[in-house]
Scaffold this motif. Sequence first.
Motif, mmCIF file in Angstrom:
data_model
loop_
_atom_site.group_PDB
_atom_site.id
_atom_site.type_symbol
_atom_site.label_atom_id
_atom_site.label_comp_id
_atom_site.label_asym_id
_atom_site.label_seq_id
_atom_site.Cartn_x
_atom_site.Cartn_y
_atom_site.Cartn_z
ATOM 1 N N ARG A 9 48.716 27.858 29.029
ATOM 2 C CA ARG A 9 48.835 27.329 27.657
ATOM 3 C C ARG A 9 48.243 28.298 26.632
ATOM 4 N N GLU A 10 47.219 29.030 27.045
ATOM 5 C CA GLU A 10 46.553 29.972 26.134
ATOM 6 C C GLU A 10 47.297 31.302 26.029
ATOM 7 N N GLY A 11 48.382 31.461 26.786
ATOM 8 C CA GLY A 11 49.214 32.647 26.641
ATOM 9 C C GLY A 11 48.942 33.777 27.613
ATOM 10 N N LEU A 12 48.068 33.569 28.592
ATOM 11 C CA LEU A 12 47.853 34.615 29.578
ATOM 12 C C LEU A 12 49.065 34.717 30.489
ATOM 13 N N ILE A 13 49.269 35.871 31.051
ATOM 14 C CA ILE A 13 50.365 36.086 31.985
ATOM 15 C C ILE A 13 49.905 35.603 33.351
ATOM 16 N N PRO A 63 48.034 28.898 43.759
ATOM 17 C CA PRO A 63 46.938 29.564 44.454
ATOM 18 C C PRO A 63 47.344 29.979 45.869
ATOM 19 N N ARG A 64 46.696 31.015 46.354
ATOM 20 C CA ARG A 64 46.941 31.534 47.700
ATOM 21 C C ARG A 64 45.619 31.631 48.450
ATOM 22 N N ALA A 65 45.717 31.795 49.752
ATOM 23 C CA ALA A 65 44.516 31.968 50.565
ATOM 24 C C ALA A 65 43.859 33.299 50.218
ATOM 25 N N GLY A 66 42.539 33.264 50.051
ATOM 26 C CA GLY A 66 41.776 34.487 49.810
ATOM 27 C C GLY A 66 41.278 35.078 51.114
ATOM 28 N N ALA A 67 40.399 36.041 51.012
ATOM 29 C CA ALA A 67 39.912 36.775 52.186
ATOM 30 C C ALA A 67 38.748 36.098 52.892
ATOM 31 N N ARG A 68 38.178 35.062 52.278
ATOM 32 C CA ARG A 68 37.070 34.329 52.899
ATOM 33 C C ARG A 68 37.555 32.939 53.312
ATOM 34 N N PRO A 69 36.939 32.363 54.337
ATOM 35 C CA PRO A 69 37.307 30.997 54.739
ATOM 36 C C PRO A 69 37.107 30.020 53.576
ATOM 37 N N GLY A 70 38.094 29.141 53.370
ATOM 38 C CA GLY A 70 37.998 28.135 52.320
ATOM 39 C C GLY A 70 38.194 28.667 50.915
ATOM 40 N N MET A 71 38.593 29.909 50.785
ATOM 41 C CA MET A 71 38.763 30.551 49.484
ATOM 42 C C MET A 71 40.230 30.479 49.062
ATOM 43 N N ARG A 72 40.453 29.988 47.832
ATOM 44 C CA ARG A 72 41.796 30.007 47.244
ATOM 45 C C ARG A 72 41.711 30.822 45.969
ATOM 46 N N VAL A 73 42.729 31.645 45.733
ATOM 47 C CA VAL A 73 42.697 32.528 44.582
ATOM 48 C C VAL A 73 44.038 32.512 43.859
ATOM 49 N N ALA A 74 43.990 32.906 42.609
ATOM 50 C CA ALA A 74 45.192 33.136 41.814
ATOM 51 C C ALA A 74 44.835 34.198 40.782
ATOM 52 N N PHE A 75 45.805 35.039 40.474
ATOM 53 C CA PHE A 75 45.581 36.103 39.514
ATOM 54 C C PHE A 75 46.309 35.814 38.217
ATOM 55 N N VAL A 76 45.659 36.181 37.129
ATOM 56 C CA VAL A 76 46.254 36.127 35.802
ATOM 57 C C VAL A 76 46.001 37.482 35.146
ATOM 58 N N TYR A 77 46.807 37.779 34.136
ATOM 59 C CA TYR A 77 46.691 39.070 33.476
ATOM 60 C C TYR A 77 46.474 38.854 31.996
ATOM 61 N N LEU A 78 45.478 39.516 31.481
ATOM 62 C CA LEU A 78 45.155 39.466 30.053
ATOM 63 C C LEU A 78 45.581 40.802 29.452
ATOM 64 N N ARG A 79 46.748 40.825 28.844
ATOM 65 C CA ARG A 79 47.283 42.084 28.303
ATOM 66 C C ARG A 79 46.409 42.604 27.170
ATOM 67 N N ARG A 80 46.097 41.727 26.223
ATOM 68 C CA ARG A 80 45.274 42.119 25.082
ATOM 69 C C ARG A 80 44.064 41.225 25.006
ATOM 70 N N PRO A 81 42.932 41.716 24.687
ATOM 71 C CA PRO A 81 42.614 43.046 24.200
ATOM 72 C C PRO A 81 42.213 44.032 25.293
ATOM 73 N N ALA A 87 43.952 23.749 37.704
ATOM 74 C CA ALA A 87 43.665 23.349 36.322
ATOM 75 C C ALA A 87 43.452 24.579 35.439
ATOM 76 N N GLU A 88 42.786 25.589 35.970
ATOM 77 C CA GLU A 88 42.564 26.809 35.190
ATOM 78 C C GLU A 88 43.873 27.559 34.949
ATOM 79 N N LEU A 89 44.752 27.588 35.946
ATOM 80 C CA LEU A 89 46.064 28.216 35.745
ATOM 81 C C LEU A 89 46.831 27.517 34.627
ATOM 82 N N THR A 90 46.812 26.196 34.633
ATOM 83 C CA THR A 90 47.498 25.425 33.591
ATOM 84 C C THR A 90 46.900 25.722 32.221
#
Length: 135
Positions: free
Chosen positions: A90-94, A100-118, A83-86
Motif C-alpha cells: 500500500r505504501e508503494g514499495l516493490i 513468504p518463503r522458507a528462510g535458512a533457519r528453522p521456523g524462519m519465513r522471509v519475503a523481500f521488498v525493494y525500496l527504489r527511492r531514496p 501483514a507487513e507485505l500488505t
Amino acid sequence: MGVATGDPEGAEQLLRLLGLTSGDHGVAPDYGVACAFWSPAGEKAAVELVSPVGGAAAAVQGRLDREGPGLYHVAFEVDDVEAELTRLRREGLIIVDQEPRAGARPGMRVAFVYLRRPAALLVELVEYQRRGGGP
C-alpha cells in the motif's frame, strides 16, 4: 545485514578477524543460497553471508555477476510477514516475494521488498514462527 559473496570462506576469514563469531548456517532452497550468520559475542544482530548454491538460478547470482560481492540487503524481524507485505505494498514499495518463503533457519519465513527511492535498497522481512508460547 546480508552480504553477497561467491567466496564464503574468504568472507568468513574477514569476519573472524573483525571479532565476529560464527553462528548457525542454513540453506534457503527457494532462493538457491547458503546463509551463514555471524555476530559479535552476545549480540542478536548478525551479518548474514549469502552465497549461491543453485548455480545461475541462485537469487544472489545476478547481483554477483553485475556488481560483485558486497551489501545485498538489510533484514528486519517482523511479527507478521504477510501483514507487513500488505502494508508496504500500500505504501508503494516493490514487492519481490508475493508470498513468504522458507528462510535458512528453522521456523524462519522471509519475503523481500525493494525500496527504489531514496536508497535503492533490498529489504528482507523476517518472521520466526513461535512454538509453545515461548519467545
